[in-house]
Scaffold this motif. Structure first.
Motif, PDB file in Angstrom:
ATOM      1  N   GLY A  43       0.830  -1.191   0.000  1.00 45.38           N
ATOM      2  CA  GLY A  43       0.000   0.000   0.000  1.00 45.38           C
ATOM      3  C   GLY A  43       0.867   1.245   0.000  1.00 45.38           C
ATOM      4  N   MET A  44       0.229   2.374   0.183  1.00 49.73           N
ATOM      5  CA  MET A  44       0.923   3.652   0.205  1.00 49.73           C
ATOM      6  C   MET A  44       0.771   4.298   1.580  1.00 49.73           C
ATOM      7  N   VAL A  45       1.790   5.059   1.975  1.00 47.28           N
ATOM      8  CA  VAL A  45       1.771   5.736   3.267  1.00 47.28           C
ATOM      9  C   VAL A  45       2.384   7.117   3.097  1.00 47.28           C
ATOM     10  N   SER A  46       1.789   8.097   3.740  1.00 46.04           N
ATOM     11  CA  SER A  46       2.303   9.461   3.728  1.00 46.04           C
ATOM     12  C   SER A  46       3.152   9.669   4.979  1.00 46.04           C
ATOM     13  N   THR A  47       4.448   9.815   4.785  1.00 46.42           N
ATOM     14  CA  THR A  47       5.367   9.949   5.921  1.00 46.42           C
ATOM     15  C   THR A  47       5.674  11.395   6.291  1.00 46.42           C
ATOM     16  N   ILE A  48       5.352  12.332   5.392  1.00 42.82           N
ATOM     17  CA  ILE A  48       5.671  13.744   5.633  1.00 42.82           C
ATOM     18  C   ILE A  48       4.377  14.502   5.923  1.00 42.82           C
ATOM     19  N   PRO A  49       4.186  15.003   7.146  1.00 43.92           N
ATOM     20  CA  PRO A  49       2.980  15.784   7.436  1.00 43.92           C
ATOM     21  C   PRO A  49       2.899  17.016   6.541  1.00 43.92           C
ATOM     22  N   GLU A  50       1.687  17.374   6.169  1.00 39.86           N
ATOM     23  CA  GLU A  50       1.475  18.525   5.283  1.00 39.86           C
ATOM     24  C   GLU A  50       2.125  19.767   5.877  1.00 39.86           C
ATOM     25  N   GLY A  51       2.882  20.457   5.018  1.00 43.92           N
ATOM     26  CA  GLY A  51       3.534  21.695   5.432  1.00 43.92           C
ATOM     27  C   GLY A  51       4.926  21.522   5.991  1.00 43.92           C
ATOM     28  N   MET A  52       5.337  20.272   6.249  1.00 52.27           N
ATOM     29  CA  MET A  52       6.685  20.042   6.755  1.00 52.27           C
ATOM     30  C   MET A  52       7.617  19.671   5.599  1.00 52.27           C
ATOM     31  N   LYS A  53       8.896  19.936   5.766  1.00 51.59           N
ATOM     32  CA  LYS A  53       9.852  19.676   4.703  1.00 51.59           C
ATOM     33  C   LYS A  53      10.112  18.175   4.575  1.00 51.59           C
ATOM     34  N   PRO A  54      10.285  17.696   3.352  1.00 50.03           N
ATOM     35  CA  PRO A  54      10.471  16.264   3.138  1.00 50.03           C
ATOM     36  C   PRO A  54      11.906  15.819   3.376  1.00 50.03           C
ATOM     37  N   GLY A  55      12.286  15.711   4.617  1.00 44.72           N
ATOM     38  CA  GLY A  55      13.635  15.268   4.943  1.00 44.72           C
ATOM     39  C   GLY A  55      13.638  13.861   5.502  1.00 44.72           C
ATOM     40  N   SER A  56      14.807  13.244   5.535  1.00 47.55           N
ATOM     41  CA  SER A  56      14.939  11.933   6.167  1.00 47.55           C
ATOM     42  C   SER A  56      14.675  12.012   7.662  1.00 47.55           C
ATOM     43  N   ASP A  57      14.829  13.195   8.239  1.00 48.04           N
ATOM     44  CA  ASP A  57      14.579  13.361   9.664  1.00 48.04           C
ATOM     45  C   ASP A  57      13.094  13.197   9.980  1.00 48.04           C
ATOM     46  N   THR A  58      12.254  14.040   9.372  1.00 49.99           N
ATOM     47  CA  THR A  58      10.813  13.950   9.624  1.00 49.99           C
ATOM     48  C   THR A  58      10.263  12.607   9.161  1.00 49.99           C
ATOM     49  N   ALA A  59      10.741  12.121   8.009  1.00 49.20           N
ATOM     50  CA  ALA A  59      10.197  10.878   7.450  1.00 49.20           C
ATOM     51  C   ALA A  59      10.533   9.675   8.315  1.00 49.20           C
ATOM     52  N   ASN A  60      11.769   9.571   8.781  1.00 48.78           N
ATOM     53  CA  ASN A  60      12.123   8.414   9.603  1.00 48.78           C
ATOM     54  C   ASN A  60      11.505   8.489  10.987  1.00 48.78           C
ATOM     55  N   LEU A  61      11.313   9.687  11.531  1.00 49.89           N
ATOM     56  CA  LEU A  61      10.535   9.792  12.766  1.00 49.89           C
ATOM     57  C   LEU A  61       9.152   9.181  12.572  1.00 49.89           C
ATOM     58  N   SER A  62       8.512   9.500  11.437  1.00 48.45           N
ATOM     59  CA  SER A  62       7.198   8.925  11.142  1.00 48.45           C
ATOM     60  C   SER A  62       7.254   7.411  11.088  1.00 48.45           C
ATOM     61  N   LEU A 247      22.122  10.613  11.606  1.00 50.35           N
ATOM     62  CA  LEU A 247      20.734  11.005  11.845  1.00 50.35           C
ATOM     63  C   LEU A 247      19.939   9.847  12.420  1.00 50.35           C
ATOM     64  N   LEU A 248      20.032   8.676  11.790  1.00 52.18           N
ATOM     65  CA  LEU A 248      19.255   7.520  12.251  1.00 52.18           C
ATOM     66  C   LEU A 248      19.754   7.034  13.599  1.00 52.18           C
ATOM     67  N   LYS A 249      21.053   7.058  13.789  1.00 48.11           N
ATOM     68  CA  LYS A 249      21.599   6.676  15.089  1.00 48.11           C
ATOM     69  C   LYS A 249      21.111   7.638  16.167  1.00 48.11           C
ATOM     70  N   GLY A 250      21.003   8.925  15.806  1.00 47.73           N
ATOM     71  CA  GLY A 250      20.547   9.918  16.765  1.00 47.73           C
ATOM     72  C   GLY A 250      19.087   9.730  17.147  1.00 47.73           C
ATOM     73  N   ILE A 251      18.246   9.401  16.160  1.00 50.68           N
ATOM     74  CA  ILE A 251      16.850   9.094  16.473  1.00 50.68           C
ATOM     75  C   ILE A 251      16.791   7.928  17.449  1.00 50.68           C
ATOM     76  N   ALA A 252      17.619   6.903  17.189  1.00 48.53           N
ATOM     77  CA  ALA A 252      17.635   5.736  18.066  1.00 48.53           C
ATOM     78  C   ALA A 252      18.076   6.104  19.483  1.00 48.53           C
ATOM     79  N   VAL A 253      19.142   6.891  19.594  1.00 49.41           N
ATOM     80  CA  VAL A 253      19.620   7.301  20.913  1.00 49.41           C
ATOM     81  C   VAL A 253      18.534   8.096  21.633  1.00 49.41           C
ATOM     82  N   GLY A 254      17.899   9.023  20.914  1.00 51.50           N
ATOM     83  CA  GLY A 254      16.837   9.820  21.517  1.00 51.50           C
ATOM     84  C   GLY A 254      15.663   8.987  21.977  1.00 51.50           C
ATOM     85  N   ALA A 255      15.404   7.867  21.273  1.00 50.44           N
ATOM     86  CA  ALA A 255      14.275   6.995  21.598  1.00 50.44           C
ATOM     87  C   ALA A 255      14.668   5.867  22.540  1.00 50.44           C
TER      88      ALA A 255
END
Length: 407
Positions: A43-62, A247-255
């Motif tokens: 299926g399809m999934v929208s990982t970037i909330p409307e109005g936010m920039k399409p970065g790997s940061d916002t997308a991987n958080l999603s 970036l991904l390692k940082g998300i992991a550390v933060g979580a």
């Protein structure tokens, strides 16, 4: 039940005429994904909330299950967490790319163009030497540099201000004047870094060998210290991150997730795919982890380079050297498992940067395989009719969490 995500960064794309109107994902030879898709939900999934920039940061958080609208505080602070930067609440973190600027004689700094956001995927060893040369001249209160991975480094500005700064991969080939910082000191540090680096012995050697020189610091991704709830507390799963990217390692550390260290994992096309796959298998089968996140950066990097051939190769490597061996190993183990394969965002070859379009996902459950005729690609994922408009909710679906308060 074990859970594993294979994240092909920037893997989604647009139809390309030279690929007979197919996307790289649909054109690439992916026998492991082809076999898996016949037994999976797509299926399809929208990982970037409307109005936010399409970065790997916002997308991987999603993708990991965090609503970016609530938890995103900037890209670089997440990377700073990964490399152990002691951030204070009043600090501003910024990504410091070492980029390739054009080197025409006799033109001012602001008239130069960005030729390569990654300086030819320069090694961490060489780039650390270059950054230390910059640090000798420019690392003074309130500005402090920290070495990251490859071309990706960090600048901390004590008691600083968040300024809107442009990612270098968004303006490849363009004159830099409109995208330079408004802050005078940041501007001057970038200009001085060019003077420090352009004639450095490493860059002289790179030019001699036909490689792009790493000749300028580029600041972007500014933000404040993040605060993410524990992944284990909110999901009940003990998780591990397998990525070469800070970036991904940082998300992991933060979580509160653990981070695997894989020798030879570079974030480039020729990363250690087998090592990453084995790290996930060992974590899930031997070490008691419930959840593994395998992040493959190569499709995104090849999209930024604008190379159709290399992006196809990155996708085929992900299929042959990650998805295939991973599922074979998990099947042999006898463990029940669920597998989620997806990009975080598209990185179309045509524009060489990220977009906010929805992306295709594949969800396989070894205990209840489906039977269908779908292949895993953008067009057929759309035709499936499955769509998740809020990307951070896909993780609940994947982990079979029926009801919970979204954190």
């Amino acid at each position: 039940m074990k859970y594993v995500v294979v994240l092909g960064d920037g893997m989604a794309d647009e139809p390309i005429s030279r690929l007979n109107g197919k996307t790289p994902l649909s054109y690439a030879k992916t026998p492991a994904l082809d076999a898996l898709s016949k037994k999976s939900e797509i299926g399809m999934v929208s990982t970037i909330p409307e109005g936010m920039k399409p970065g790997s940061d916002t997308a991987n958080l999603s993708v990991i299950g965090y609503d970016p609208r609530k938890y995103y505080s900037g890209r670089s602070p997440l990377e700073a967490l990964s490399i152990g930067v002691p951030m204070q609440d009043t600090d501003i973190a910024m990504r410091c790319n070492i980029v390739t600027l054009s080197e025409e004689e006799g033109i001012p700094f602001s008239k130069r163009r960005i030729l390569d956001h990654s300086s030819g995927e320069i090694s961490t060893v060489d780039c650390a030497v270059l950054l230390h040369a910059v640090m000798e001249k420019l690392d003074r209160d309130p500005y402090h540099f920290y070495v990251g991975t490859s071309y990706r480094h960090c600048l901390i500005w004590q008691n600083g201000e968040v300024e809107e700064l442009t990612p270098p991969h968004d303006v490849l080939g363009r004159e830099i004047a409109p995208y330079l910082p408004a802050d005078r000191m940041l501007y001057e540090m970038m200009e001085k870094s060019y003077e420090i680096l352009k004639d450095h012995p490493i860059n002289k050697e790179r030019r001699k060998n036909g490689l792009n020189p790493a000749n300028c610091c580029w600041f972007w991704g500014a933000g404040t210290r993040p605060a993410l709830p524990s992944f284990q507390e909110k999901t009940g799963k003990k998780g591990i991150m397998i990525s070469a990217v800070d970036l991904l390692k940082g998300i992991a550390v933060g979580a509160g997730m653990d981070v695997a260290q894989v020798e030879g994992a570079t974030g480039g096309l020729h990363t250690n795919y087998e090592g990453k796959t084995q790290a996930a298998v060992d974590a899930l089968i031997k070490d008691g982890y419930d959840f593994a996140y395998i992040h493959i950066e190569a499709p995104d990097e090849m999209g930024h380079q604008g190379s159709v051939e290399k992006k196809l190769q990155a996708i085929e490597y992900l299929d042959a050297r990650v998805v295939g061996p991973l599922t074979e190993a998990l099947d042999r183990s006898g463990e029940a498992y669920r597998l989620l394969v997806m990009p975080d965002h598209p990185t179309p070859i045509r524009i060489r940067t990220h977009t906010a379009e929805s992306v295709p996902y594949l969800l396989y459950d070894s205990t209840s395989p489906q039977k269908n005729d779908w292949n895993y690609n953008e067009a057929e994922a759309i035709l499936s009719g499955n769509f998740i408009p809020e990307g951070y909710k896909l993780m609940d679906k994947f982990l079979e969490i029926k009801q919970k308060m979204h954190l």
